[in-house]
Design a protein around this motif. Sequence first.
Motif: not given
Length: 189
Positions: A32-34, A66-70, A76-78, A81-86
């Motif tokens: 997921f880094a790219p 542990d904050s990831f909820d499948p 990928r979406s989690w 979302t983290l990336t976009h938010r930051r």
Amino acid sequence: MSSPAPIRWDRQIQRRLARGEESALGELYDQFAPLVHGLAHRVLADQAAAEQITRDVFTHVWEHADSFDPGQGSMRSWIGTLTHRRAVERLRREHALAAGDGAEAAEGAPLEPPSVEEEVLAAATAARVQYVVASLPQALRETLLLTYFGGRTYGQAAKELGITPATAKHRMRLGLQLLATALSTEPTR
């Protein structure tokens, strides 16, 4: 409809991260880094800032697996979302600082430069995102560029585009769905 295999992988990688397996973080980073770097660079238009966001996101994932909820979506979406938010938070902080609002901008020095492979993968991902966004219908593209990539709220985008906030929200959601669908057809490494 998505197959159960990615869900199993997401849960397995989450468990491994929770156990402190560094190899799990390495796998996640390779996968997921790219995406993270490309999205952060698209929002911020700043290579160094995108690198910092990439480090921040993977640090967060490592420390808060542990904050990831499948049940809420894919890994990928989690991570997206983290990336976009930051990235948007950083963009807003920078705009507030430039406007003289007295906001503090937290700048971190890069720990190590990205490898050539990482830079190429990030550039390829960013180019793919740009291509997909450019191919969206104009109304969706404009709204997506203002809200998701430009850091504006629904209300700000609606005012700028001369539409209602509900219409702006609907256009952004539809644009993101189309973007996610197009990017999910990318071959995985």
